[in-house]
Design a protein around this motif. Structure first.
Motif, PDB file in Angstrom:
ATOM      1  N   LYS A  33       0.807  -1.207   0.000  1.00 43.39           N
ATOM      2  CA  LYS A  33       0.000   0.000   0.000  1.00 43.39           C
ATOM      3  C   LYS A  33       0.856   1.280   0.000  1.00 43.39           C
ATOM      4  CE  LYS A  33      -3.936  -2.145   0.249  1.00 43.39           C
ATOM      5  NZ  LYS A  33      -3.418  -3.544   0.194  1.00 43.39           N
ATOM      6  N   GLY A  34       2.163   1.157   0.312  1.00 44.13           N
ATOM      7  CA  GLY A  34       3.019   2.342   0.339  1.00 44.13           C
ATOM      8  C   GLY A  34       4.432   2.014   0.784  1.00 44.13           C
ATOM      9  N   PHE A  57       4.581  -0.768   3.642  1.00 47.33           N
ATOM     10  CA  PHE A  57       3.283  -0.982   4.271  1.00 47.33           C
ATOM     11  C   PHE A  57       2.388  -1.809   3.348  1.00 47.33           C
ATOM     12  CE2 PHE A  57       4.995   3.065   5.719  1.00 47.33           C
ATOM     13  CZ  PHE A  57       4.959   2.918   7.088  1.00 47.33           C
ATOM     14  N   PRO A  58       1.714  -2.816   3.905  1.00 51.11           N
ATOM     15  CA  PRO A  58       1.766  -3.289   5.293  1.00 51.11           C
ATOM     16  C   PRO A  58       3.015  -4.120   5.563  1.00 51.11           C
ATOM     17  CG  PRO A  58       0.325  -4.703   4.031  1.00 51.11           C
ATOM     18  CD  PRO A  58       0.746  -3.603   3.098  1.00 51.11           C
ATOM     19  N   ASN A  65      10.250  -6.644  -2.805  1.00 47.19           N
ATOM     20  CA  ASN A  65      11.365  -6.282  -3.686  1.00 47.19           C
ATOM     21  C   ASN A  65      11.239  -4.824  -4.146  1.00 47.19           C
ATOM     22  OD1 ASN A  65      12.396  -8.881  -3.552  1.00 47.19           O
ATOM     23  ND2 ASN A  65      11.217  -9.565  -5.342  1.00 47.19           N
ATOM     24  N   VAL A  66      12.379  -4.143  -4.229  1.00 42.83           N
ATOM     25  CA  VAL A  66      12.405  -2.744  -4.667  1.00 42.83           C
ATOM     26  C   VAL A  66      13.541  -2.536  -5.657  1.00 42.83           C
ATOM     27  CG1 VAL A  66      11.453  -1.898  -2.479  1.00 42.83           C
ATOM     28  CG2 VAL A  66      13.943  -2.003  -2.795  1.00 42.83           C
ATOM     29  N   THR A  67      13.466  -1.428  -6.404  1.00 42.04           N
ATOM     30  CA  THR A  67      14.563  -0.987  -7.266  1.00 42.04           C
ATOM     31  C   THR A  67      14.949   0.430  -6.877  1.00 42.04           C
ATOM     32  OG1 THR A  67      13.022  -0.170  -8.946  1.00 42.04           O
ATOM     33  CG2 THR A  67      13.838  -2.428  -9.205  1.00 42.04           C
ATOM     34  N   GLU A 103       4.914   1.594  -6.012  1.00 36.89           N
ATOM     35  CA  GLU A 103       4.904   2.682  -5.040  1.00 36.89           C
ATOM     36  C   GLU A 103       6.317   3.287  -4.937  1.00 36.89           C
ATOM     37  OE1 GLU A 103       2.254   3.863  -3.452  1.00 36.89           O
ATOM     38  OE2 GLU A 103       0.936   2.413  -4.468  1.00 36.89           O
ATOM     39  N   LYS A 104       6.421   4.614  -4.703  1.00 38.36           N
ATOM     40  CA  LYS A 104       7.714   5.302  -4.710  1.00 38.36           C
ATOM     41  C   LYS A 104       7.921   6.143  -3.461  1.00 38.36           C
ATOM     42  CE  LYS A 104       7.616   5.894  -9.785  1.00 38.36           C
ATOM     43  NZ  LYS A 104       8.744   4.984 -10.125  1.00 38.36           N
ATOM     44  N   ALA A 105       9.211   6.326  -3.151  1.00 34.71           N
ATOM     45  CA  ALA A 105       9.628   7.293  -2.132  1.00 34.71           C
ATOM     46  C   ALA A 105      10.935   7.914  -2.613  1.00 34.71           C
ATOM     47  CB  ALA A 105       9.800   6.623  -0.776  1.00 34.71           C
TER      48      ALA A 105
END
Length: 531
Positions: A33-34, A57-58, A65-67, A103-105
């Motif tokens: 979700k984020g 989250f959650p 996994n992220v890039t 989702e991004k930050a």
């Protein structure tokens, strides 16, 4: 019976509701979700690293996994573990993106220069990329040693006197010096930022870079060198080493050589705000190409001054407002160990030179050849200068004039209607550029293939954005927005000599393991051609 039926229905309904509830529990939503980063900003010095951490989250998300990515990898890089490394000063945005849902930050990274390092005395090794070097006293690259200066380095030379004689800082090179900037990140060799002012243009705040008789090679590529030309004293390192006049009192130059066996390459470099000559060579095999010179010389001084012991190819340079000449070419100082000066000067753009010469009288104004030097001067675009190419006793004798085998031809001369109000210029009949280009000027050389304006404003070369007819003759302020390329239809685009053989077009000059070759001549006049 009715009561039994009702009870049975209630039991069946309860079982149905339980089954429905169980099915809902079997479909738990564990998609992302984020995502957030532990910090949204980071400040790093060049070379430093930091690791960014994130929270998804959650917590029970199935795919975590992220890039990672950066908006500018030339400023800051990031690896697949979130390690951010600072590369050069600037700003970049670091982004982490989830594989599930996208989702991004982000984290805004600011990169600053490393803490300044103070140096004096002997120097060698490497001044690393984007570092700040404060030169607090005289420096020397010792014989047999090497100093490499990488891209983006800022060198600040202290302007204070070093002894009771108020001797300014000098940079002596007995070993080898390699200055390796890039177009986007040149090496700056200057004075402290607060002293980089118009008022200090000719204040001679430090000496210059002096290659001694033992210096084997130097490379200056993509640099800016400014505020040089300090007057020597009896205790100047260059004087005590016998490289400049004993007793001092002579203006230093921005770059100097003294080894006839040395190898020296300067390209894509700007020399400005110097009290004396920019380049003054007294020995070596030299290639000087694609450089820019302006605000050169206070009461005298040339952009490029060549003496005995040198073999030089100088091409595609822009020379604006040199005090006396763009080129002074002389065989003075020749000896059994310092052979005849040999120079090819071709395809250079020379603008508004010669006008700020001191009141001792006009001496040149664009190209000056003398005293037995072997010169080949072709394809130069000479605009608004005080005089066309000059050579005393041209083709008469090599005692006063250049070598009789010298050639000065295929050059282009034009001047706008501007005039000088200096009494000396008016008295000498040299108040306009055209006065110095027209027939009959003393010591002037008239090549059979020259192109020359027949009056003020004639033969306008049609620069893309330079004010040919309004630029002040004595103005040394350079506008970086000027574009000296030639517009379509310019009369300077054709007619130049192409069958020129530069000294180092084949063999080249090898410095620090790289062979640099002189460029071929072009069919246009000047350094730039069509835009």
């Amino acid at each position: 019976m009715k009561q039994l039926t009702l009870k049975l229905l209630l039991v069946i309904g309860g079982i149905t509701l339980m089954n429905i509830g169980c099915k809902k529990d079997d479909k738990v939503d564990n998609s992302i979700k984020g995502i957030t980063l532990a910090k949204s900003t980071a400040t790093l010095k060049v070379g430093e690293s930091t690791t960014l951490t994130y929270t998804i989250f959650p917590e029970n998300a199935a795919n975590k996994n992220v890039t990672w990515s950066t908006s500018d990898e030339t400023v800051a890089t990031v690896d697949n573990k979130g390690v951010v490394t600072a590369v050069k000063p600037g700003s970049a945005v670091i982004t982490v993106t989830t594989e599930d849902g996208g989702e991004k930050a982000t984290c805004s990274a600011t990169v600053t220069r490393s803490d300044a390092v103070n140096v004096s005395g002997n120097v060698d090794g490497t001044w690393a990329k984007y570092s700040v070097i404060n030169v607090t006293g005289h420096i020397k690259v010792p014989a047999g040693k090497t100093l490499t200066i990488e891209e983006g380095v800022e060198v600040n030379v202290s302007t204070g006197g070093q002894d009771a004689n108020n001797t300014k800082i000098e940079w002596i090179v007995d070993g080898s010096l390699y200055i390796k900037g890039t177009p986007a990140n040149p090496v700056l060799i200057s004075v402290p930022a607060a002293e980089r002012t118009t008022a200090n243009t000719f204040k001679r705040l430090w000496g210059g870079i002096i290659g001694s008789t033992t210096c084997p090679e130097m490379l200056i590529d993509n640099a800016i060198i400014e505020y040089t030309g300090a007057i020597t004293t009896a205790t100047s390192p260059s004087v005590t080493a016998g490289l400049f006049k004993a007793g001092g009192g002579e203006g230093m130059v921005a770059f100097n050589t003294n080894n006839p066996k040395g190898k020296y390459v300067i390209q894509h470099t700007t020399f400005r705000s110097t009290g004396e000559d920019a380049i003054y060579v007294q020995g070596g095999s030299c290639i000087f190409t694609n450089n820019t010179f302006y605000a050169v010389g206070e009461a005298g001084g040339e952009a490029i001054n060549v003496k005995a012991g040198c073999k030089v190819d100088a091409a595609y340079n822009l020379m604006y407002s040199a005090n006396t000449n763009a080129f002074k070419l002389s065989n003075s100082g020749s000896s059994p160990t310092r052979a005849e000066a040999q120079i090819n000067a071709y395809n250079n753009t020379i603008v508004a030179t010669g006008w700020r010469r001191d009141p001792n009288g006009p001496k040149g104004g664009s190209i000056w050849a003398e005293k037995g030097a072997l010169v080949n001067v072709y394809n130069n675009l000479v605009i608004n200068a005080m005089f066309r190419a000059k050579a005393p006793k041209w083709q008469q004798n090599a005692t006063d004039g250049p070598d009789l085998n010298s050639k000065i031809d295929y050059n282009y001369y034009a001047a706008g209607p501007q005039t000088s109000n200096i009494p000396q210029h008016i008295a000498n009949g040299t108040a306009s550029g055209y006065d110095g280009f027209k027939p009959g000027v003393k010591d002037a050389v008239y090549g059979a293939h020259d192109i020359s304006g027949t009056g003020p404003g004639d033969k306008d070369p049609m620069f893309v954005s330079f004010p040919f007819v309004t630029n002040g003759l004595l103005d040394f302020t350079f506008d970086t927005a000027w574009d000296f390329h030639l517009k379509a239809g310019s009369p300077a685009l054709t007619g130049a000599k192409t069958d020129i053989t530069p000294y180092f077009s084949s063999t080249g000059v090898t410095v620090n393991g790289t062979t640099y070759k002189s460029p071929a001549a072009s069919a246009f006049f000047g350094a730039f051609g069509a835009n």
